[in-house]
Design an enzyme around this catalytic site. Structure first.
Site, short mmCIF file in Angstrom:
data_model
loop_
_atom_site.label_atom_id
_atom_site.label_comp_id
_atom_site.label_asym_id
_atom_site.label_seq_id
_atom_site.Cartn_x
_atom_site.Cartn_y
_atom_site.Cartn_z
CE LYS A 1 -2.61 3.45 1.39
NZ LYS A 1 -2.10 4.81 1.74
N GLY B 1 6.40 5.22 8.67
CA GLY B 1 5.64 6.46 8.68
C GLY B 1 5.67 7.09 10.06
CB SER B 2 3.48 9.64 11.57
OG SER B 2 2.20 9.03 11.65
CB THR B 3 5.37 8.01 16.36
OG1 THR B 3 6.78 7.96 16.07
CG2 THR B 3 5.12 7.30 17.68
NE ARG B 4 -1.39 11.43 13.62
CZ ARG B 4 -2.13 10.99 12.61
NH1 ARG B 4 -3.20 10.22 12.83
NH2 ARG B 4 -1.81 11.30 11.37
CB THR B 5 0.16 6.39 11.14
OG1 THR B 5 -0.34 7.70 10.81
CG2 THR B 5 -0.54 5.37 10.26
N GLY B 6 1.65 4.60 13.35
CA GLY B 6 2.19 3.31 13.77
C GLY B 6 1.46 2.75 14.98
CD GLU C 1 12.04 3.95 9.64
OE1 GLU C 1 12.08 4.89 10.48
OE2 GLU C 1 11.98 4.15 8.43
CB CYS D 1 12.35 8.80 9.23
SG CYS D 1 13.28 7.50 8.41
CD GLU E 1 9.63 12.65 12.01
OE1 GLU E 1 10.56 12.06 11.44
OE2 GLU E 1 8.57 12.07 12.36
#
Length: 497
Positions: free
Chosen positions: A191, A243-248, A266, A301, A398
Site C-alpha cells: 500500500k 511512517g509517523s509514530t501516531r499512525t504506527g 519504522e 526520518c 518531528e
C-alpha cells in the site's frame, strides 16, 4: 552518470505514460467502486493522473489473491534458486527502466532528478538483488539434541505480508519491505502513500514481467483506509509500516484487535548531530550537517534535525553551516543541477511553515524561513536554520522539512542528555578527534544508528540494519535481520529409536 539535460527531462515528462490503476492478482485493476483520487505534482501543482482509490472490496480481493497464491505454493513452493532468478530479473528490469521510474518519482514526490537517477531507483533495484542473492545462502540449524533425536530449526515464510510505506522515499522504502518479504517466500500486498503511488504501480508491472506469479506481489493505492483495513484483516499474517509514530500506534492497535499479526514499525525521528570542540574537520562537519537536514528537502526520518554544537566553536561552525546551506537553493526538480526540490504537497508545506512560525517566537532565525517560487504553483521552502533552546517545540517535534534547530552545549554529559531527551531514537552522530571519546558517547546514545565523524554514510549498504529505539519503532529494515523478520521459526524433532 546520466547525461540528460533539463530540456531532455522536460521532453520525456511531456510524453510519459502514467498508470493509475491498482495491481491485483497479476493484472491492473480499477477500484471495485470506481473511485479515484487526483495525483498531482508538487513541482507545479498539475494533475499527473487519477489513481484508483481502493476500499474494502479491493482489500478483501487482494488479500484473497495473495492468500491463494501462498497456499498454492506458486512462489513459496519454488526452490530457492528459482525465486532468486525471478527477483534478479526484476532488479534488472528496474535498471532497464531507470529513467522512467526516476521521472515518475520526481514528478510524483518532487525530489531532484539527480537524486532519483543516482540514489533512489538504483538503491531499490540493489535491495531486490541483494535479497535475491541471499535466498540460496541462508539455511537453518541442526540442534545438538539427545542421541535418539535429530533436531532441526528452520525458517518458513509467514504467508501474506502487508507493507504500508511512506511518500518521502517511495520506492526505496517499499523495496526495504517487499525485497526481504518476497525473498523469504511470502505473498506481498503493498500500500503506497496516496502522495506518491506511481512507482509502486509501475514496479508491480515489472515484477509480473519478471515472472512473479499472480497474487504474489500486489499494489493497492488509496488514502488511509486500505492501510487500516490491511492492519485489521484477519488473513494478513504480518504488517510492516514506515511512517509517523501516531499512525504506527494505530496500526499496532488494529493488529492487536484482529489476529495478533506480526507488526514491524519504522517510525519518526528527531536525530541529534553532536559536534564537539575538538571536531577534526569543521568544514566537513558543517557540510555534513547541512546534508543531514536539507537532503531530500528534510523529508527524511533519520534527518539530523537537531544540531548540537559546543559553545567554544558555535560562531565559527554556524558560519560554515550557513555557507553549506546555501548550496541547497530550491529549484525545478527536473533540472539535473538542482539539489533541493519541492515539498511533497500543500498540506506538508503548510505544516512546515507553521513550525517555522513557531520557531520565530522560540529562538533566533539564522537563515531561510520562507516559502519560495510561489509563481510556479509548486511547493518550495528555502533551507531554514534556527538557534533555539533544547525545549523549543521545533527542537522536540518531528517537522519533516528543511528546518534545522541548532542547540549549544557546554559539556559532553549535557550533550548526551539533550540528545537522549526525546521520545525518538532512530539515529544520531558525534564528531570528535578523540576516538575514545567518540566511541564512549556512541555507546551512550539511545539510537538505532550512530555515525562517528560522518552523517548518513552507508545508507545504501544493505548490510547495516536500519530502525530505532523507543517510539522510533521496532524491528529493522535492511540486512539479513530483515529477512528473518518475515519468517516463522519452526523446531522439528525426529525420533530415531
Amino acid at each position: 552518470m546520466n547525461k540528460k539535460t533539463f530540456a531532455d527531462w522536460q521532453d520525456k515528462a511531456a510524453t510519459l505514460k502514467i498508470e493509475g490503476r491498482a495491481f491485483i492478482d497479476g493484472a491492473l485493476s480499477h477500484s471495485r467502486d470506481g473511485k479515484t483520487f487526483v495525483c498531482a505534482s508538487p513541482i507545479d501543482g498539475r494533475e499527473l493522473a487519477r489513481v484508483a482509490d481502493c476500499g474494502e472490496a479491493d482489500v478483501n480481493a487482494v488479500v484473497a489473491a495473495a492468500r491463494r497464491a501462498f497456499d498454492e505454493g506458486s512462489w513459496a513452493g519454488l526452490n530457492p534458486r528459482e525465486r532468486k532468478a525471478v527477483l534478479l530479473r526484476w532488479a534488472a528490469l528496474m535498471h532497464e527502466h531507470l529513467d522512467e521510474l526516476a521521472l515518475l518519482e520526481t514528478l510524483d514526490m518532487g525530489k531532484p532528478i539527480g537524486d532519483t537517477t543516482m540514489i533512489d531507483i538504483p538503491a531499490a533495484a540493489h535491495c531486490v538483488a541483494w535479497y535475491a542473492e541471499a535466498i540460496d545462502k541462508v539455511g537453518g540449524e541442526v540442534v545438538p539434541a539427545d542421541q535418539h533425536l535429530v533436531g532441526l530449526v528452520t525458517r518458513e515464510p509467514m504467508g501474506v505480508v502487508a507493507a504500508v510505506v511512506p511518500w518521502n522515499f517511495p520506492l526505496v522504502m517499499a523495496a526495504w519491505k517487499f525485497g526481504p518479504a518476497l525473498a523469504a517466500g511470502n505473498s506481498v500486498v503493498l500500500k503506497p502513500s496516496e502522495k506518491s503511488p506511481l512507482t509502486a504501480i509501475r514496479v508491480a508491472q515489472l515484477a509480473h514481467e519478471a515472472g512473479l506469479p499472480p497474487g504474489v506481489f500486489n499494489v493497492v493505492p488509496g488514502g488511509a483506509e486500505p492501510g487500516r483495513l490491511l492492519a485489521a484483516h484477519g488473513d494478513v499474517d504480518c504488517i510492516a509500516f514506515t511512517g509517523s509514530t501516531r499512525t504506527g500506534k494505530l496500526i499496532m492497535q488494529c493488529a492487536a484487535q484482529s489476529n495478533l499479526k506480526r507488526v514491524w514499525l519504522e517510525l519518526g525521528g528527531k536525530s541529534p548531530n553532536i559536534v564537539l570542540a575538538d571536531c577534526p574537520d569543521l568544514d566537513g562537519a558543517a557540510k555534513a550537517a547541512a546534508d543531514a537536514i536539507f537532503f531530500n528537502m528534510g523529508e527524511v526520518c533519520s534527518a539530523g534535525s537537531r544540531l548540537l554544537v559546543h559553545r567554544d566553536i558555535k560562531d565559527v561552525f554556524i558560519e560554515k553551516l550557513l555557507a553549506a546551506a546555501r548550496s541547497y537553493a530550491p529549484g525545478h526538480p527536473l533540472d539535473p543541477v538542482v539539489t533541493m526540490g519541492a515539498i511533497v504537497d500543500r498540506v506538508q508545506m503548510d505544516q512546515v511553515l507553521a513550525y517555522i512560525e513557531a520557531g520565530r517566537s522560540e529562538g533566533r532565525l539564522a537563515a531561510g524561513g520562507a516559502q519560495v517560487k510561489k509563481e510556479t504553483g509548486g511547493f518550495y521552502i528555502e533551507p531554514t536554520v534556527f538557534e533555539v533552546k533544547p525545549d523549543a517545540k521545533i527542537a522536540r517535534e518531528e517537522i519533516f522539512g528543511p528546518v534545522l534547530s541548532v542547540i549549544v552545549f557546554d559539556t559532553v554529559d549535557e550533550a548526551v542528555h539533550i540528545a537522549n531527551d526525546t521520545q525518538y531514537g532512530l539515529a544520531a552522530a558525534v564528531w570528535s578527534a578523540d576516538v575514545t571519546t567518540a566511541h564512549e558517547i556512541a555507546r551512550r546514545l539511545r539510537a538505532g544508528t550512530v555515525w562517528v565523524n560522518c552523517y548518513g554514510e552507508g545508507g545504501g549498504d544493505m548490510n547495516f540494519p536500519f530502525g530505532g529505539y523507543k517510539q522510533s519503532g521496532n524491528g529493522r529494515d535492511k540486512s539479513l535481520h530483515a529477512l528473518e523478520k518475515y519468517t516463522e521459526l519452526k523446531s522439528t524433532l525426529i525420533r530415531l529409536r
